[in-house]
Enzyme design. Structure first.
Site, PDB file in Angstrom:
ATOM      1  N   LEU A   1       0.850  -1.178   0.000  1.00 29.77           N
ATOM      2  CA  LEU A   1       0.000   0.000   0.000  1.00 29.77           C
ATOM      3  C   LEU A   1       0.892   1.236   0.000  1.00 29.77           C
ATOM      4  O   LEU A   1       1.968   1.238   0.603  1.00 29.77           O
ATOM      5  CB  LEU A   1      -0.895   0.036   1.247  1.00 29.77           C
ATOM      6  CG  LEU A   1      -1.926  -1.080   1.420  1.00 29.77           C
ATOM      7  CD1 LEU A   1      -2.640  -0.922   2.764  1.00 29.77           C
ATOM      8  CD2 LEU A   1      -2.927  -1.087   0.284  1.00 29.77           C
ATOM      9  N   ASP A   2       0.434   2.298  -0.665  1.00 28.46           N
ATOM     10  CA  ASP A   2       1.161   3.556  -0.619  1.00 28.46           C
ATOM     11  C   ASP A   2       1.267   4.042   0.824  1.00 28.46           C
ATOM     12  O   ASP A   2       0.441   3.706   1.679  1.00 28.46           O
ATOM     13  CB  ASP A   2       0.443   4.623  -1.447  1.00 28.46           C
ATOM     14  CG  ASP A   2       0.409   4.298  -2.929  1.00 28.46           C
ATOM     15  OD1 ASP A   2       1.283   3.536  -3.384  1.00 28.46           O
ATOM     16  OD2 ASP A   2      -0.492   4.808  -3.623  1.00 28.46           O
ATOM     17  N   ARG A   3       2.255   4.861   1.080  1.00 31.68           N
ATOM     18  CA  ARG A   3       2.486   5.372   2.446  1.00 31.68           C
ATOM     19  C   ARG A   3       1.211   5.963   3.057  1.00 31.68           C
ATOM     20  O   ARG A   3       0.872   5.669   4.209  1.00 31.68           O
ATOM     21  CB  ARG A   3       3.583   6.438   2.415  1.00 31.68           C
ATOM     22  CG  ARG A   3       3.890   7.039   3.792  1.00 31.68           C
ATOM     23  CD  ARG A   3       4.839   8.204   3.680  1.00 31.68           C
ATOM     24  NE  ARG A   3       4.222   9.298   2.926  1.00 31.68           N
ATOM     25  CZ  ARG A   3       4.860  10.416   2.566  1.00 31.68           C
ATOM     26  NH1 ARG A   3       6.139  10.569   2.858  1.00 31.68           N
ATOM     27  NH2 ARG A   3       4.236  11.361   1.903  1.00 31.68           N
TER      28      ARG A   3
ATOM     29  N   ARG B   1      -5.327   5.610  -7.894  1.00 28.57           N
ATOM     30  CA  ARG B   1      -5.160   7.064  -7.965  1.00 28.57           C
ATOM     31  C   ARG B   1      -4.988   7.524  -9.417  1.00 28.57           C
ATOM     32  O   ARG B   1      -5.590   8.514  -9.844  1.00 28.57           O
ATOM     33  CB  ARG B   1      -3.975   7.476  -7.103  1.00 28.57           C
ATOM     34  CG  ARG B   1      -4.135   7.076  -5.641  1.00 28.57           C
ATOM     35  CD  ARG B   1      -2.829   7.118  -4.868  1.00 28.57           C
ATOM     36  NE  ARG B   1      -2.345   8.484  -4.748  1.00 28.57           N
ATOM     37  CZ  ARG B   1      -1.136   8.789  -4.287  1.00 28.57           C
ATOM     38  NH1 ARG B   1      -0.289   7.814  -3.926  1.00 28.57           N
ATOM     39  NH2 ARG B   1      -0.762  10.039  -4.198  1.00 28.57           N
TER      40      ARG B   1
END
Length: 301
Positions: A129-131, A230
Site C-alpha cells: 500500500l502507498d504510504r 489514484r
C-alpha cells in the site's frame, strides 16, 4: 564512479537485469536507473533498454545520508497465524525501505516474523500500500506461503477492495477502467497512461454513496500497479479526494488521499480456509466523509 563493460554474452539483456549483480538487487538497479545515475555510452537509458554487448555502462552510487533515529512503524494485526499476517496499516507508514524512507518501515517492525520473496528489502510482502493509503495488506511468514499467495494474486484469487472518495460523479454507477499504466513521460513522480513503459492495469468500481459534490466508491483491483487507483481515477476525470499528487490536496480537510483498503478475502494457502477481513475507516476519513456529506452525525460504512 563505477564502470562496467557489457560482455558479448550479455547481448539481449535488459539494462536493469545486467546491473542486478553490481547493484545488489534488481530493485536497487532500477532505482539507480530511474534516478538518472546510469549512463550507457554516456547516454541515460530506461531500465527496459536492451543491451547489444560492448557498451560502457557508468553509474554513481549516491552516498548514504546519516540516518536519524526513527520510531518503529505503528500498525494493527487484523489476523495472524504461523503462516501469514494481515496487517491494518495506518496512513503515514511506509511498507518497506526506499529512498527517503530507510527506517521506520512496516517490514522492519516485523523483522524476523516475515519472510519470502526475491527482494531482501521486502521480506514477506505479497502486495503493498502507498504510504498514505490505510487499510489491509497481506504478508507471508515463510517462502512457501509467499509463493502460494503470489500465485493466488496472479490468478486473481485474492480480493482487494478499497473505499475511495472521488471528486464529482462518475458517468455510471459501476464500471471498469482498463488502461495500461507506467511512469509518466513528463512528471516522473506520477504514474499515468501517458508512458513509454505501459503495463496492463484494470480497476473495477461501483458507487457506494453519492454525495453532494463527491462520490464514495467501492473499488476492486484486478491488477496491482503502483498508484493504480489514484492514476485510473484521475484518468477518468474523478481524482481521489485530497490526493496531493493526482488531485486536490486538502479537500474536505484531508491531509492525504481518501483511499482505504477496507476488505481482503482469500483462501488460506495452507489450510484452504476462506478468510475475509475488514478494516473500518480511520477517524480522519470518517471526518472527511462527514464533511463531504454535509452531515454532522457519525457515519458508518
Amino acid at each position: 564512479m563505477t564502470e562496467l563493460r557489457v560482455p558479448e554474452s550479455a547481448a539481449g539483456e535488459r539494462l536493469d537485469v545486467f546491473l542486478t549483480d553490481a547493484a545488489g538487487s534488481r530493485t536497487k538497479a532500477q532505482r539507480l536507473i530511474d534516478s538518472g545515475s546510469v549512463r550507457v555510452n554516456g547516454v541515460p537509458k530506461p531500465k527496459r533498454h536492451i543491451l547489444a554487448g560492448g557498451e560502457l555502462v557508468r553509474y554513481e552510487t549516491p552516498e548514504a545520508a546519516p540516518r536519524a533515529d526513527v520510531a518503529p512503524a505503528d500498525f494493527r494485526i487484523a489476523y495472524e497465524d504461523e503462516h501469514l499476517f494481515v496487517i491494518d496499516k495506518p496512513a503515514g507508514v511506509v511498507v518497506h525501505p526506499a529512498r527517503g524512507h530507510e527506517q521506520g518501515t512496516l517490514v522492519q517492525a516485523l523483522a524476523g516474523r516475515v519472510a519470502g520473496g526475491p527482494d531482501p528489502e521486502r521480506p514477506g510482502v505479497v502486495h503493498r500500500l502507498d504510504r498514505d493509503t490505510s487499510g489491509l495488506m497481506l504478508l507471508a511468514r515463510d517462502e512457501q506461503t509467499h509463493a502460494a499467495l503470489q500465485a493466488a494474486l496472479r490468478a486473481r484469487e485474492i480480493t482487494r477492495e478499497y473505499l475511495a472518495l472521488v471528486e464529482g460523479r462518475p458517468p455510471a454507477r459501476q464500471g471498469t477502467i482498463d488502461a495500461a499504466l507506467g511512469r509518466d513521460r513528463r512528471v516522473r513522480t506520477r504514474i499515468s497512461s501517458d508512458t513509454d513503459d505501459p503495463h496492463h492495469a484494470v480497476t473495477h468500481f461501483e458507487t457506494e454513496r453519492a454525495l453532494p459534490e463527491d462520490t464514495l466508491l467501492r473499488v476492486t483491483l484486478e491488477t496491482g500497479r503502483t498508484h493504480q487507483i489514484r492514476a485510473h481515477m484521475l484518468a477518468i476525470g474523478h481524482p481521489v479526494a485530497g490526493d496531493p499528487e493526482y488531485g486536490n490536496a486538502g479537500r474536505h480537510g484531508l491531509l492525504r488521499q481518501f483511499l482505504h483498503a477496507a476488505r481482503l478475502a482469500f483462501e488460506h494457502p495452507a489450510t484452504g480456509e476462506a478468510l475475509e477481513l475488514r478494516a473500518p475507516l480511520p477517524e480522519d476519513l470518517v471526518r472527511a466523509l462527514r464533511q463531504a456529506s454535509g452531515e454532522r452525525a457519525d457515519l458508518s460504512v
